[in-house]
Write a protein that holds these residues in place. Structure first.
Motif, PDB file in Angstrom:
ATOM      1  N   LEU A  59     -22.949 -23.620 -52.456  1.00  0.00           N
ATOM      2  CA  LEU A  59     -24.221 -24.224 -52.844  1.00  0.00           C
ATOM      3  C   LEU A  59     -25.250 -23.145 -53.157  1.00  0.00           C
ATOM      4  N   MET A  60     -25.312 -22.119 -52.324  1.00  0.00           N
ATOM      5  CA  MET A  60     -26.267 -21.032 -52.559  1.00  0.00           C
ATOM      6  C   MET A  60     -25.950 -20.315 -53.869  1.00  0.00           C
ATOM      7  N   ASP A  61     -24.675 -20.046 -54.102  1.00  0.00           N
ATOM      8  CA  ASP A  61     -24.264 -19.376 -55.336  1.00  0.00           C
ATOM      9  C   ASP A  61     -24.639 -20.212 -56.555  1.00  0.00           C
ATOM     10  N   LEU A  62     -24.412 -21.514 -56.487  1.00  0.00           N
ATOM     11  CA  LEU A  62     -24.748 -22.402 -57.603  1.00  0.00           C
ATOM     12  C   LEU A  62     -26.245 -22.424 -57.888  1.00  0.00           C
ATOM     13  N   HIS A  63     -27.062 -22.133 -56.882  1.00  0.00           N
ATOM     14  CA  HIS A  63     -28.512 -22.124 -57.049  1.00  0.00           C
ATOM     15  C   HIS A  63     -29.073 -20.716 -57.228  1.00  0.00           C
ATOM     16  N   GLY A  64     -28.185 -19.756 -57.482  1.00  0.00           N
ATOM     17  CA  GLY A  64     -28.630 -18.414 -57.825  1.00  0.00           C
ATOM     18  C   GLY A  64     -29.035 -17.533 -56.654  1.00  0.00           C
ATOM     19  N   VAL A  65     -28.714 -17.934 -55.443  1.00  0.00           N
ATOM     20  CA  VAL A  65     -29.002 -17.094 -54.279  1.00  0.00           C
ATOM     21  C   VAL A  65     -27.883 -16.067 -54.182  1.00  0.00           C
ATOM     22  N   GLU A  66     -28.233 -14.807 -54.178  1.00  0.00           N
ATOM     23  CA  GLU A  66     -27.215 -13.765 -54.237  1.00  0.00           C
ATOM     24  C   GLU A  66     -26.744 -13.273 -52.877  1.00  0.00           C
ATOM     25  N   LYS A  67     -27.638 -13.207 -51.892  1.00  0.00           N
ATOM     26  CA  LYS A  67     -27.294 -12.578 -50.616  1.00  0.00           C
ATOM     27  C   LYS A  67     -27.221 -13.609 -49.493  1.00  0.00           C
ATOM     28  N   ALA A  68     -26.424 -13.269 -48.478  1.00  0.00           N
ATOM     29  CA  ALA A  68     -26.338 -14.108 -47.279  1.00  0.00           C
ATOM     30  C   ALA A  68     -26.264 -13.210 -46.056  1.00  0.00           C
ATOM     31  N   ARG A  69     -26.795 -13.735 -44.970  1.00  0.00           N
ATOM     32  CA  ARG A  69     -26.738 -13.032 -43.688  1.00  0.00           C
ATOM     33  C   ARG A  69     -26.381 -14.061 -42.622  1.00  0.00           C
ATOM     34  N   PHE A  70     -25.607 -13.624 -41.631  1.00  0.00           N
ATOM     35  CA  PHE A  70     -25.160 -14.501 -40.559  1.00  0.00           C
ATOM     36  C   PHE A  70     -25.893 -14.115 -39.279  1.00  0.00           C
ATOM     37  N   ASP A  71     -26.773 -14.989 -38.814  1.00  0.00           N
ATOM     38  CA  ASP A  71     -27.547 -14.761 -37.595  1.00  0.00           C
ATOM     39  C   ASP A  71     -27.007 -15.725 -36.534  1.00  0.00           C
ATOM     40  N   LEU A  72     -25.861 -15.353 -35.978  1.00  0.00           N
ATOM     41  CA  LEU A  72     -25.105 -16.218 -35.076  1.00  0.00           C
ATOM     42  C   LEU A  72     -24.677 -15.455 -33.834  1.00  0.00           C
ATOM     43  N   PRO A  73     -24.262 -16.166 -32.792  1.00  0.00           N
ATOM     44  CA  PRO A  73     -23.732 -15.481 -31.609  1.00  0.00           C
ATOM     45  C   PRO A  73     -22.511 -14.627 -31.949  1.00  0.00           C
ATOM     46  N   GLU A  74     -22.293 -13.578 -31.172  1.00  0.00           N
ATOM     47  CA  GLU A  74     -21.202 -12.638 -31.443  1.00  0.00           C
ATOM     48  C   GLU A  74     -19.837 -13.319 -31.525  1.00  0.00           C
ATOM     49  N   SER A  75     -19.599 -14.337 -30.717  1.00  0.00           N
ATOM     50  CA  SER A  75     -18.300 -15.021 -30.771  1.00  0.00           C
ATOM     51  C   SER A  75     -18.074 -15.666 -32.139  1.00  0.00           C
ATOM     52  N   ASP A  76     -19.126 -16.253 -32.721  1.00  0.00           N
ATOM     53  CA  ASP A  76     -19.010 -16.825 -34.069  1.00  0.00           C
ATOM     54  C   ASP A  76     -18.836 -15.723 -35.110  1.00  0.00           C
ATOM     55  N   LEU A  77     -19.577 -14.632 -34.948  1.00  0.00           N
ATOM     56  CA  LEU A  77     -19.468 -13.518 -35.894  1.00  0.00           C
ATOM     57  C   LEU A  77     -18.054 -12.939 -35.891  1.00  0.00           C
ATOM     58  N   GLU A  78     -17.460 -12.811 -34.727  1.00  0.00           N
ATOM     59  CA  GLU A  78     -16.098 -12.277 -34.635  1.00  0.00           C
ATOM     60  C   GLU A  78     -15.114 -13.186 -35.364  1.00  0.00           C
ATOM     61  N   HIS A  79     -15.288 -14.486 -35.204  1.00  0.00           N
ATOM     62  CA  HIS A  79     -14.407 -15.432 -35.901  1.00  0.00           C
ATOM     63  C   HIS A  79     -14.588 -15.309 -37.416  1.00  0.00           C
ATOM     64  N   LEU A  80     -15.821 -15.161 -37.877  1.00  0.00           N
ATOM     65  CA  LEU A  80     -16.082 -15.013 -39.313  1.00  0.00           C
ATOM     66  C   LEU A  80     -15.522 -13.697 -39.845  1.00  0.00           C
ATOM     67  N   ARG A  81     -15.546 -12.641 -39.026  1.00  0.00           N
ATOM     68  CA  ARG A  81     -14.915 -11.371 -39.434  1.00  0.00           C
ATOM     69  C   ARG A  81     -13.415 -11.579 -39.647  1.00  0.00           C
TER      70      ARG A  81
END
Length: 105
Positions: A59-81
């Protein structure tokens, strides 16, 4: 049937819910900060994570947003890695480049 629905009630926050009828199976949400989308909520079983993150980034890409940042707990960040959404830093300099790599990269 599982649906991914965009929240249209809260205009300050962009939110997707995965539902099976009335039962909420997962949720992802974030806010725009300048030219960057900040994902600050992720509540779901591990097997829904990939689909929800891809849906909101698309959705962000379709609306021209180029960057993203993940502000989540470390356990969620590890899963996303592990799912290869980012390497060391929990951010994307180019959402479009992420999708250009295709699935599984």
């Amino acid at each position: 049937m599982i649906e991914i629905l965009q929240n249209k009630e809260n205009h300050d926050k962009i939110e997707f819910n995965a539902r099976d009828g009335e039962e909420v199976l997962g949720k992802i949400a974030g806010v725009l900060e300048g030219d960057e989308f900040v994902i600050n909520e992720l509540e779901c079983e591990d097997f829904f994570t990939d689909g929800l993150v891809r849906a909101i980034l698309n959705l962000m890409d379709l609306h021209g947003v180029e960057k993203a940042r993940f502000d989540l707990p470390e356990s969620d960040l590890e899963h996303l890695r592990k799912l290869r959404f980012f390497d060391d830093e929990p951010k994307m300099e180019s959402i479009a480049a992420f999708f250009d790599k295709g699935c599984g990269h």
